[in-house]
Design a protein around this motif. Structure first.
Motif, PDB file in Angstrom:
ATOM      1  N   ILE A 133       7.576 -14.717  44.248  1.00  0.00           N
ATOM      2  CA  ILE A 133       9.022 -14.815  44.072  1.00  0.00           C
ATOM      3  C   ILE A 133       9.605 -13.455  44.449  1.00  0.00           C
ATOM      4  O   ILE A 133       9.176 -12.428  43.920  1.00  0.00           O
ATOM      5  CB  ILE A 133       9.403 -15.119  42.613  1.00  0.00           C
ATOM      6  CG1 ILE A 133       8.582 -16.292  42.082  1.00  0.00           C
ATOM      7  CG2 ILE A 133      10.890 -15.415  42.499  1.00  0.00           C
ATOM      8  CD1 ILE A 133       8.668 -16.451  40.581  1.00  0.00           C
ATOM      9  N   LEU A 134      10.547 -13.467  45.382  1.00  0.00           N
ATOM     10  CA  LEU A 134      11.233 -12.225  45.780  1.00  0.00           C
ATOM     11  C   LEU A 134      12.601 -12.260  45.123  1.00  0.00           C
ATOM     12  O   LEU A 134      13.396 -13.168  45.374  1.00  0.00           O
ATOM     13  CB  LEU A 134      11.369 -12.155  47.298  1.00  0.00           C
ATOM     14  CG  LEU A 134      10.048 -12.212  48.070  1.00  0.00           C
ATOM     15  CD1 LEU A 134      10.295 -12.423  49.552  1.00  0.00           C
ATOM     16  CD2 LEU A 134       9.269 -10.930  47.868  1.00  0.00           C
ATOM     17  N   VAL A 135      12.858 -11.285  44.286  1.00  0.00           N
ATOM     18  CA  VAL A 135      14.055 -11.346  43.442  1.00  0.00           C
ATOM     19  C   VAL A 135      14.927 -10.110  43.646  1.00  0.00           C
ATOM     20  O   VAL A 135      14.435  -8.971  43.567  1.00  0.00           O
ATOM     21  CB  VAL A 135      13.662 -11.417  41.949  1.00  0.00           C
ATOM     22  CG1 VAL A 135      14.900 -11.589  41.089  1.00  0.00           C
ATOM     23  CG2 VAL A 135      12.676 -12.548  41.701  1.00  0.00           C
ATOM     24  N   THR A 136      16.205 -10.364  43.907  1.00  0.00           N
ATOM     25  CA  THR A 136      17.190  -9.279  43.834  1.00  0.00           C
ATOM     26  C   THR A 136      18.107  -9.614  42.671  1.00  0.00           C
ATOM     27  O   THR A 136      17.936 -10.625  41.995  1.00  0.00           O
ATOM     28  CB  THR A 136      18.016  -9.172  45.118  1.00  0.00           C
ATOM     29  OG1 THR A 136      18.741 -10.408  45.293  1.00  0.00           O
ATOM     30  CG2 THR A 136      17.139  -8.936  46.330  1.00  0.00           C
ATOM     31  N   GLU A 137      19.135  -8.806  42.494  1.00  0.00           N
ATOM     32  CA  GLU A 137      20.039  -9.045  41.369  1.00  0.00           C
ATOM     33  C   GLU A 137      20.793 -10.365  41.524  1.00  0.00           C
ATOM     34  O   GLU A 137      21.087 -11.050  40.559  1.00  0.00           O
ATOM     35  CB  GLU A 137      21.040  -7.899  41.297  1.00  0.00           C
ATOM     36  CG  GLU A 137      21.621  -7.696  39.904  1.00  0.00           C
ATOM     37  CD  GLU A 137      22.495  -6.460  39.856  1.00  0.00           C
ATOM     38  OE1 GLU A 137      21.965  -5.367  40.114  1.00  0.00           O
ATOM     39  OE2 GLU A 137      23.684  -6.609  39.607  1.00  0.00           O
ATOM     40  N   GLU A 138      21.046 -10.717  42.806  1.00  0.00           N
ATOM     41  CA  GLU A 138      21.900 -11.883  43.032  1.00  0.00           C
ATOM     42  C   GLU A 138      21.179 -13.075  43.648  1.00  0.00           C
ATOM     43  O   GLU A 138      21.754 -14.159  43.713  1.00  0.00           O
ATOM     44  CB  GLU A 138      23.046 -11.485  43.967  1.00  0.00           C
ATOM     45  CG  GLU A 138      24.018 -10.509  43.316  1.00  0.00           C
ATOM     46  CD  GLU A 138      24.912  -9.851  44.357  1.00  0.00           C
ATOM     47  OE1 GLU A 138      25.732  -9.018  43.968  1.00  0.00           O
ATOM     48  OE2 GLU A 138      24.790 -10.161  45.554  1.00  0.00           O
ATOM     49  N   ASP A 139      20.010 -12.879  44.135  1.00  0.00           N
ATOM     50  CA  ASP A 139      19.391 -13.952  44.918  1.00  0.00           C
ATOM     51  C   ASP A 139      17.881 -13.938  44.725  1.00  0.00           C
ATOM     52  O   ASP A 139      17.310 -12.998  44.175  1.00  0.00           O
ATOM     53  CB  ASP A 139      19.757 -13.788  46.402  1.00  0.00           C
ATOM     54  CG  ASP A 139      19.666 -15.102  47.160  1.00  0.00           C
ATOM     55  OD1 ASP A 139      19.982 -15.108  48.364  1.00  0.00           O
ATOM     56  OD2 ASP A 139      19.286 -16.132  46.563  1.00  0.00           O
ATOM     57  N   ARG A 140      17.241 -15.001  45.200  1.00  0.00           N
ATOM     58  CA  ARG A 140      15.788 -15.044  45.154  1.00  0.00           C
ATOM     59  C   ARG A 140      15.286 -15.924  46.292  1.00  0.00           C
ATOM     60  O   ARG A 140      15.999 -16.798  46.795  1.00  0.00           O
ATOM     61  CB  ARG A 140      15.278 -15.551  43.811  1.00  0.00           C
ATOM     62  CG  ARG A 140      15.310 -17.047  43.550  1.00  0.00           C
ATOM     63  CD  ARG A 140      16.688 -17.587  43.230  1.00  0.00           C
ATOM     64  NE  ARG A 140      17.336 -16.882  42.148  1.00  0.00           N
ATOM     65  CZ  ARG A 140      17.333 -17.300  40.891  1.00  0.00           C
ATOM     66  NH1 ARG A 140      16.730 -18.414  40.571  1.00  0.00           N
ATOM     67  NH2 ARG A 140      17.952 -16.604  39.983  1.00  0.00           N
ATOM     68  N   ARG A 141      14.061 -15.647  46.697  1.00  0.00           N
ATOM     69  CA  ARG A 141      13.386 -16.459  47.708  1.00  0.00           C
ATOM     70  C   ARG A 141      11.961 -16.687  47.252  1.00  0.00           C
ATOM     71  O   ARG A 141      11.403 -15.884  46.519  1.00  0.00           O
ATOM     72  CB  ARG A 141      13.353 -15.756  49.077  1.00  0.00           C
ATOM     73  CG  ARG A 141      14.683 -15.720  49.795  1.00  0.00           C
ATOM     74  CD  ARG A 141      15.085 -17.083  50.306  1.00  0.00           C
ATOM     75  NE  ARG A 141      16.305 -17.047  51.089  1.00  0.00           N
ATOM     76  CZ  ARG A 141      17.534 -17.019  50.568  1.00  0.00           C
ATOM     77  NH1 ARG A 141      17.693 -17.036  49.257  1.00  0.00           N
ATOM     78  NH2 ARG A 141      18.585 -16.978  51.347  1.00  0.00           N
ATOM     79  N   PHE A 142      11.380 -17.792  47.749  1.00  0.00           N
ATOM     80  CA  PHE A 142      10.020 -18.131  47.334  1.00  0.00           C
ATOM     81  C   PHE A 142       9.092 -18.190  48.545  1.00  0.00           C
ATOM     82  O   PHE A 142       9.474 -18.635  49.613  1.00  0.00           O
ATOM     83  CB  PHE A 142      10.005 -19.496  46.635  1.00  0.00           C
ATOM     84  CG  PHE A 142      10.915 -19.567  45.451  1.00  0.00           C
ATOM     85  CD1 PHE A 142      12.163 -20.161  45.559  1.00  0.00           C
ATOM     86  CD2 PHE A 142      10.548 -19.027  44.243  1.00  0.00           C
ATOM     87  CE1 PHE A 142      13.029 -20.204  44.473  1.00  0.00           C
ATOM     88  CE2 PHE A 142      11.400 -19.075  43.153  1.00  0.00           C
ATOM     89  CZ  PHE A 142      12.634 -19.658  43.262  1.00  0.00           C
ATOM     90  N   VAL A 143       7.886 -17.754  48.340  1.00  0.00           N
ATOM     91  CA  VAL A 143       6.833 -17.936  49.336  1.00  0.00           C
ATOM     92  C   VAL A 143       5.759 -18.771  48.669  1.00  0.00           C
ATOM     93  O   VAL A 143       5.255 -18.423  47.600  1.00  0.00           O
ATOM     94  CB  VAL A 143       6.244 -16.576  49.786  1.00  0.00           C
ATOM     95  CG1 VAL A 143       5.095 -16.798  50.766  1.00  0.00           C
ATOM     96  CG2 VAL A 143       7.318 -15.709  50.408  1.00  0.00           C
ATOM     97  N   ASN A 144       5.445 -19.879  49.300  1.00  0.00           N
ATOM     98  CA  ASN A 144       4.465 -20.792  48.704  1.00  0.00           C
ATOM     99  C   ASN A 144       3.051 -20.452  49.134  1.00  0.00           C
ATOM    100  O   ASN A 144       2.829 -19.767  50.132  1.00  0.00           O
ATOM    101  CB  ASN A 144       4.779 -22.233  49.125  1.00  0.00           C
ATOM    102  CG  ASN A 144       6.089 -22.710  48.534  1.00  0.00           C
ATOM    103  OD1 ASN A 144       6.475 -22.294  47.453  1.00  0.00           O
ATOM    104  ND2 ASN A 144       6.774 -23.572  49.263  1.00  0.00           N
ATOM    105  N   ARG A 145       2.115 -20.974  48.374  1.00  0.00           N
ATOM    106  CA  ARG A 145       0.695 -20.752  48.698  1.00  0.00           C
ATOM    107  C   ARG A 145       0.376 -21.300  50.085  1.00  0.00           C
ATOM    108  O   ARG A 145      -0.396 -20.713  50.826  1.00  0.00           O
ATOM    109  CB  ARG A 145      -0.185 -21.433  47.652  1.00  0.00           C
ATOM    110  CG  ARG A 145      -0.312 -20.617  46.400  1.00  0.00           C
ATOM    111  CD  ARG A 145      -1.090 -21.300  45.313  1.00  0.00           C
ATOM    112  NE  ARG A 145      -1.282 -20.367  44.231  1.00  0.00           N
ATOM    113  CZ  ARG A 145      -0.326 -19.932  43.410  1.00  0.00           C
ATOM    114  NH1 ARG A 145       0.891 -20.397  43.531  1.00  0.00           N
ATOM    115  NH2 ARG A 145      -0.577 -19.057  42.466  1.00  0.00           N
ATOM    116  N   SER A 146       0.982 -22.416  50.412  1.00  0.00           N
ATOM    117  CA  SER A 146       0.705 -23.022  51.720  1.00  0.00           C
ATOM    118  C   SER A 146       1.238 -22.157  52.864  1.00  0.00           C
ATOM    119  O   SER A 146       0.824 -22.324  54.009  1.00  0.00           O
ATOM    120  CB  SER A 146       1.320 -24.418  51.791  1.00  0.00           C
ATOM    121  OG  SER A 146       2.668 -24.362  51.375  1.00  0.00           O
TER     122      SER A 146
END
Lengths: 523, 247
Positions: A133-146
């Motif tokens: 999980i990449l997290v900033t104060e306002e947003d987030r993005r996910f990188v899956n195992r696949s």
């Protein structure tokens, strides 16, 4: 006197002991301080030849652009993921080391830290497949195992587990960071309806492999049929004409002109196109592009001194570049690009005012643009041909009043635009755009096709062109070579020789030396 | 410095003229040779991954590598100070124009030099690999740097242990126990969940360090840790010697 001596003698061990204690504490304190500073300020060096433990230039540029806190949370704890997990954690260390001020890494173990895992699940709504999980104060993005690895599943029919073929963590994480950092995802629109190269279907002319690169660079890719349309789709950051085999109508060229007038960006990739009778096909673009000072010849390039071995002279490998941000990394590394059956594209002598044209890539001096399509069996340079060195790609920048003269919007020889209001100071609108217009023309599509995009520096040339056109210069770089593979092929005899050397001879010599030393000492 | 050099030369001579040292060398070569032969036969299998190099597997990726370190360090260091204390030569040494620090440094550098000598024959493994495959020299260099760094810490620990007892066997056992503490960090690191503690343990995790060195990653944190830990233990050793002098 003797009492004093005895007293001081009894005190001395206490004093010495106290001093020793203080000294030890001080030493431990200094040790802790030095290592604390070392933990916070450090450098990692990659001593491998192919720099496989260093972030690619692109990833480095992306992560060093980060100017707000980003936390990278690695979620671990599932069974059977040790190899990917280890590589991922090391990779995240590299990102953190590249920008320690803003990028931090944290590991959450689902099994050992269930409370924290539950909090993550509730706050970020992660799935079972979520790895990072990449997290900033306002947003987030996910990188899956696949997304972290490519697997070979062919053994599963025999009861074997999938085997990891390639680790793709860096591409996935960098893409996620790009999405997180960029306010806007550049939209690239490919024209349709003129026999252009397909994006989705594989094949010799296909751009499906290139599309994967575009996805990784966070481009949004779309298509658009220009015939019958009223305007270029809104929000188009880059329009691409990729290998048309059918000509464009003047109405379509007007749309392109209006789009460029409004600050749009255009990439044109043109192969030599022939009619059914084998003569050069007029695509309608040649005269239109001449208005930008770009000359496109009806030829195909022959380079007898091409750097490519074991192929014909119509396949050109060259590392002759102009001075331009697109090709600067390639020139710096001396990396070649390969063009196949290309046509010459060069700057005309008469360049419209306000336009700047730069040649991007050229052939050797021995090359020429062959114009005789009727005698392909026996070609040779003659006066009708385009003499070398021949340029195969140009970049054009234009600004200010130059846009008012964009061809295709007026009758030939006039300077009025199709939309007169747009070009006057009173109207505002098109002229209000502060950024310069950008256009790139290549005399080849094949370098970007599935067959060739992974060859030499082709992918770098393509992606650098895209990034320059949408003004993401910080992403211009060179794609890294895959790491060296090491394989040993020892037969039984060689293995036996080595075993004898390392297991018998070497230890044996040491024992003999020991025996000799023992004998010497006995004497 | 003259004192350090004199003690260094004396100790180094005694290593090379000791049959035990050559037996240790034979043991080291036997175990390392076995590791190397195993690695070669594994990598000669067509099913093995091409991205793993022989020397990377050799540097710390097997149990035998650490077994060599844990056993040879106590053997190299156990007699350095404890034998001199037992035989009474330490008192004579301390009356010579050398101080405790010089004694400690001289003995330490001699042990370090012999430790390096023990690993030098493994250079042949690199040449063997180079004959049959391409070699990336960077990870080779970093691998040996890791061996040197970890060895410098272990030898400093062993020297301290040797200064704490007159009995060589006891000194060896103390060294062994202290080295096992460093290994315990590896296991505790994987169990701990507290973030601060985990960061500290990861920082000290020698197995992780060696894995990185074997890959070709040189991290300044590791080098600072090795240098500071060696200096710390050598300081303790010189203070232990000084304390013995007072008593």
């Amino acid at each position: 006197m003797s009492t004093e001596k005895t007293a001081s003698h009894r005190q001395k061990p206490w004093v010495d002991g106290s001093l020793l204690g203080v000294g030890v504490l001080l030493a431990v304190g200094i040790f802790a301080m030095v290592n604390y500073l070392s933990m916070r300020h450090y450098e990692r060096f990659d001593w491998t030849r192919s720099k496989i433990y260093t972030l690619s230039e692109k990833s480095l540029q992306v992560v060093q652009q980060i100017d707000e806190p980003v936390e990278m949370v690695l979620v671990q704890g599932l069974v059977g993921e040790d190899d990917v997990l280890g590589a991922t954690e090391e990779l995240l260390d590299r990102y953190a080391a590249a920008n320690p001020s803003f990028v931090d890494k944290r590991v959450v173990d689902l099994v050992r830290n269930p409370l924290e895992a539950q909090r993550l699940a509730q706050e970020y709504e992660i799935s079972e497949d979520t790895a990072i999980i990449l997290v900033t104060e306002e947003d987030r993005r996910f990188v899956n195992r696949s997304d972290l690895a490519e697997y070979d599943y062919s053994g599963m029919q025999f009861g074997q587990p999938p085997t990891m073929q390639a680790f793709t963590g860096e591409e996935s994480i960098t893409r996620a960071l790009l999405e997180l950092m960029e306010d806007h995802q550049p939209k690239v629109v490919f024209t349709r309806g003129h026999g252009e190269a397909p994006l989705d279907v594989g094949g010799m002319r296909s751009l499906s492999a290139a599309r994967n690169y575009f996805d990784k660079e966070n481009f949004l890719v779309d298509t658009w049929t220009s015939l019958g349309a009223r305007e270029v789709p809104k929000g188009t950051d880059l329009l691409v004409i990729a290998g048309p085999t059918v000509g464009f109508l003047p109405e379509e060229l007007e749309l392109f002109s209006s789009y460029l007038e409004g600050g749009g960006r255009l990439l044109v990739m043109l192969d030599p196109a022939l009619t059914e009778t084998g003569l050069p096909l007029d695509l309608g673009l040649e005269d239109w592009l001449a208005g930008f000072g770009v000359g496109i010849s009806d030829d195909f390039i022959i380079d007898p001194e091409s750097d490519a071995a074991f192929v014909g002279p119509e396949i050109i490998a060259t590392s002759e570049y102009g001075v331009h941000p697109i090709v600067e990394p390639l020139a710096g590394d001396g990396a070649p690009v390969m063009f196949s059956l290309a046509r010459s594209v060069q700057g005309l002598d008469a360049v419209p005012e306000g336009m700047q044209i730069t040649e991007l890539v050229r052939t050797s001096d021995a090359a020429w643009g062959e114009t005789d399509f009727e005698n392909l069996d026996a070609y040779g340079f003659d006066e009708a041909d385009v003499p070398g060195p021949v340029a195969m790609g140009v970049a054009v920048t234009f600004s200010g009043s130059a846009r008012a003269e964009v061809p295709g919007t007026t009758e030939a020889g006039t300077t009025e635009a199709a939309n007169p209001e747009a070009v006057t100071d009173d109207a505002g609108g098109a002229l209000a755009a502060a950024s310069e217009g950008r256009l790139v023309v290549f005399g080849d599509l094949d370098f970007a096709s599935d067959v060739s995009v992974s060859n030499a520096g082709n992918s770098s040339l393509l992606l650098n062109t895209f990034n320059w056109l949408v003004q993401r210069e910080y992403l211009i770089s060179i794609e890294r070579d895959p790491p060296d593979q090491t394989r040993l092929n020892l037969d039984g005899g060689e293995l036996l020789q080595i075993v004898l050397l390392v297991l018998v001879l070497q230890p044996g010599l040491a024992l003999v030396a020991g025996f000799l030393v023992w004998r010497m000492r006995r004497r | 410095m003259n004192g350090v050099r004199a003690i260094f030369e004396r100790e180094l001579r005694s290593y090379f003229f000791s049959p035990m040292a050559w037996i240790v060398l034979a043991f080291v070569l036997l175990v390392n040779g076995y590791i190397f032969a195993l690695i070669l036969s594994f990598l000669s299998d067509a099913r093995s991954p091409g991205s793993v190099t022989p020397m990377r597997l050799f540097f710390g990726d097997t149990f035998f590598f650490w077994m060599v370190l844990i056993f040879i360090v106590p053997v190299l260091t156990m007699r350095l100070i404890s034998e001199e204390r037992k035989s009474g030569t330490l008192e004579m040494l301390m009356t010579a124009p050398v101080n405790e620090t010089q004694v400690v440094l001289g003995k330490y550098f001699a042990a370090l030099a012999f430790y390096i000598f023990l690993w030098m024959p493994t250079g042949i493994y690199v040449l063997v690999v180079a004959q049959h495959s391409s070699v990336d020299w960077g990870p080779i260099a970093s691998g040996y740097l890791g061996i040197f760094g970890i060895g410098s810490v272990f030898l400093a620990v062993g020297l301290l242990a040797s200064s704490l007892s007159k009995n060589q066997i006891v000194a060896a056992v103390i060294t062994f126990a202290m080295l096992m503490f460093f290994f315990a960090i590896y296991f505790v690191d994987s169990l701990v969940t507290d973030e601060t503690l985990k960061n500290i343990l990861t920082y000290m995790n020698l197995l992780q360090h060696m894995e990185d060195f074997g890959k070709g990653i040189v991290d300044t944190r590791r080098l600072v840790y090795y240098l500071s830990t060696s200096v710390l233990f050598l300081f303790f050793t010189s203070r232990a010697l000084a304390a013995k002098k007072w008593s």
